[in-house]
Motif scaffolding. Structure first.
Motif, PDB file in Angstrom:
ATOM      1  N   LYS A  60       7.520  10.042   6.254  1.00  0.00           N
ATOM      2  CA  LYS A  60       8.960   9.789   6.175  1.00  0.00           C
ATOM      3  C   LYS A  60       9.323   8.305   6.179  1.00  0.00           C
ATOM      4  N   THR A  61       8.401   7.471   6.613  1.00  0.00           N
ATOM      5  CA  THR A  61       8.677   6.034   6.604  1.00  0.00           C
ATOM      6  C   THR A  61       7.632   5.327   5.753  1.00  0.00           C
ATOM      7  N   ASN A  62       7.967   4.158   5.290  1.00  0.00           N
ATOM      8  CA  ASN A  62       7.046   3.382   4.475  1.00  0.00           C
ATOM      9  C   ASN A  62       6.244   2.489   5.402  1.00  0.00           C
ATOM     10  N   ALA A  63       5.147   3.004   5.906  1.00  0.00           N
ATOM     11  CA  ALA A  63       4.348   2.268   6.882  1.00  0.00           C
ATOM     12  C   ALA A  63       3.123   1.612   6.250  1.00  0.00           C
ATOM     13  N   ARG A  64       3.013   1.689   4.947  1.00  0.00           N
ATOM     14  CA  ARG A  64       1.845   1.102   4.281  1.00  0.00           C
ATOM     15  C   ARG A  64       1.964  -0.420   4.280  1.00  0.00           C
ATOM     16  N   PRO A  65       0.909  -1.115   4.652  1.00  0.00           N
ATOM     17  CA  PRO A  65       0.981  -2.578   4.657  1.00  0.00           C
ATOM     18  C   PRO A  65       1.053  -3.141   3.237  1.00  0.00           C
ATOM     19  N   LEU A  66       1.524  -4.358   3.124  1.00  0.00           N
ATOM     20  CA  LEU A  66       1.590  -5.058   1.854  1.00  0.00           C
ATOM     21  C   LEU A  66       0.206  -5.087   1.221  1.00  0.00           C
ATOM     22  N   GLN A  67       0.136  -4.807  -0.064  1.00  0.00           N
ATOM     23  CA  GLN A  67      -1.140  -4.756  -0.768  1.00  0.00           C
ATOM     24  C   GLN A  67      -1.308  -5.999  -1.640  1.00  0.00           C
ATOM     25  N   PRO A  68      -2.551  -6.478  -1.816  1.00  0.00           N
ATOM     26  CA  PRO A  68      -2.775  -7.618  -2.709  1.00  0.00           C
ATOM     27  C   PRO A  68      -2.519  -7.214  -4.165  1.00  0.00           C
ATOM     28  N   LEU A  69      -2.255  -8.169  -5.031  1.00  0.00           N
ATOM     29  CA  LEU A  69      -1.986  -7.884  -6.441  1.00  0.00           C
ATOM     30  C   LEU A  69      -3.192  -7.284  -7.154  1.00  0.00           C
ATOM     31  N   ASN A  70      -4.395  -7.652  -6.741  1.00  0.00           N
ATOM     32  CA  ASN A  70      -5.608  -7.105  -7.366  1.00  0.00           C
ATOM     33  C   ASN A  70      -5.575  -7.184  -8.889  1.00  0.00           C
ATOM     34  N   GLY A  71      -5.144  -8.322  -9.406  1.00  0.00           N
ATOM     35  CA  GLY A  71      -5.130  -8.528 -10.854  1.00  0.00           C
ATOM     36  C   GLY A  71      -3.902  -8.009 -11.569  1.00  0.00           C
ATOM     37  N   ARG A  72      -3.005  -7.307 -10.866  1.00  0.00           N
ATOM     38  CA  ARG A  72      -1.781  -6.816 -11.509  1.00  0.00           C
ATOM     39  C   ARG A  72      -0.842  -7.974 -11.787  1.00  0.00           C
ATOM     40  N   THR A  73       0.015  -7.805 -12.769  1.00  0.00           N
ATOM     41  CA  THR A  73       1.043  -8.805 -13.050  1.00  0.00           C
ATOM     42  C   THR A  73       2.405  -8.208 -12.768  1.00  0.00           C
ATOM     43  N   VAL A  74       3.317  -9.057 -12.327  1.00  0.00           N
ATOM     44  CA  VAL A  74       4.706  -8.670 -12.123  1.00  0.00           C
ATOM     45  C   VAL A  74       5.489  -9.337 -13.238  1.00  0.00           C
ATOM     46  N   GLU A  75       6.184  -8.535 -14.046  1.00  0.00           N
ATOM     47  CA  GLU A  75       6.879  -9.049 -15.210  1.00  0.00           C
ATOM     48  C   GLU A  75       8.382  -9.043 -14.979  1.00  0.00           C
ATOM     49  N   LEU A  76       9.052 -10.099 -15.459  1.00  0.00           N
ATOM     50  CA  LEU A  76      10.504 -10.218 -15.367  1.00  0.00           C
ATOM     51  C   LEU A  76      11.104  -9.779 -16.696  1.00  0.00           C
ATOM     52  N   TYR A  77      12.112  -8.915 -16.635  1.00  0.00           N
ATOM     53  CA  TYR A  77      12.832  -8.461 -17.823  1.00  0.00           C
ATOM     54  C   TYR A  77      14.285  -8.870 -17.699  1.00  0.00           C
TER      55      TYR A  77
END
Length: 87
Positions: A60-77
């Motif tokens: 019910k809650t978002n308890a997952r810790p922050l994850q590393p990018l691991n090669g993913r990209t974040v794109e701005l639109y």
């Protein structure tokens, strides 16, 4: 769940970020496309509860810790004239 049509929602921002990730609660399924508006929004307590309702009681809650990018990209639109372009 499939594709979500957000064209009917009021927008006061024309920028959003998108990246491939995973669910933040178990089973942490991968290949989830995250879309994050560049401008923060607020929702009511009732809307939060509606979002949590289908989750298992231990998720019910978002308890997952922050994850590393691991090669993913974040794109701005940016949205212009009803169409979005990647930047």
């Amino acid at each position: 769940m499939g594709k979500l049509d957000t064209s009917h929602l009021r927008r006061k921002t024309n920028k959003f970020y998108r990246y491939m990730g995973s669910l933040t609660t178990p089973p942490c399924t991968e290949d989830v496309v995250w879309t994050v508006l560049a401008r923060a929004r607020s929702i009511s307590k009732e809307q939060v509860e509606a979002l949590r309702a289908p989750l298992a009681s231990h998720s019910k809650t978002n308890a997952r810790p922050l994850q590393p990018l691991n090669g993913r990209t974040v794109e701005l639109y940016k949205v212009k004239n009803g169409h979005h372009r990647q930047h």
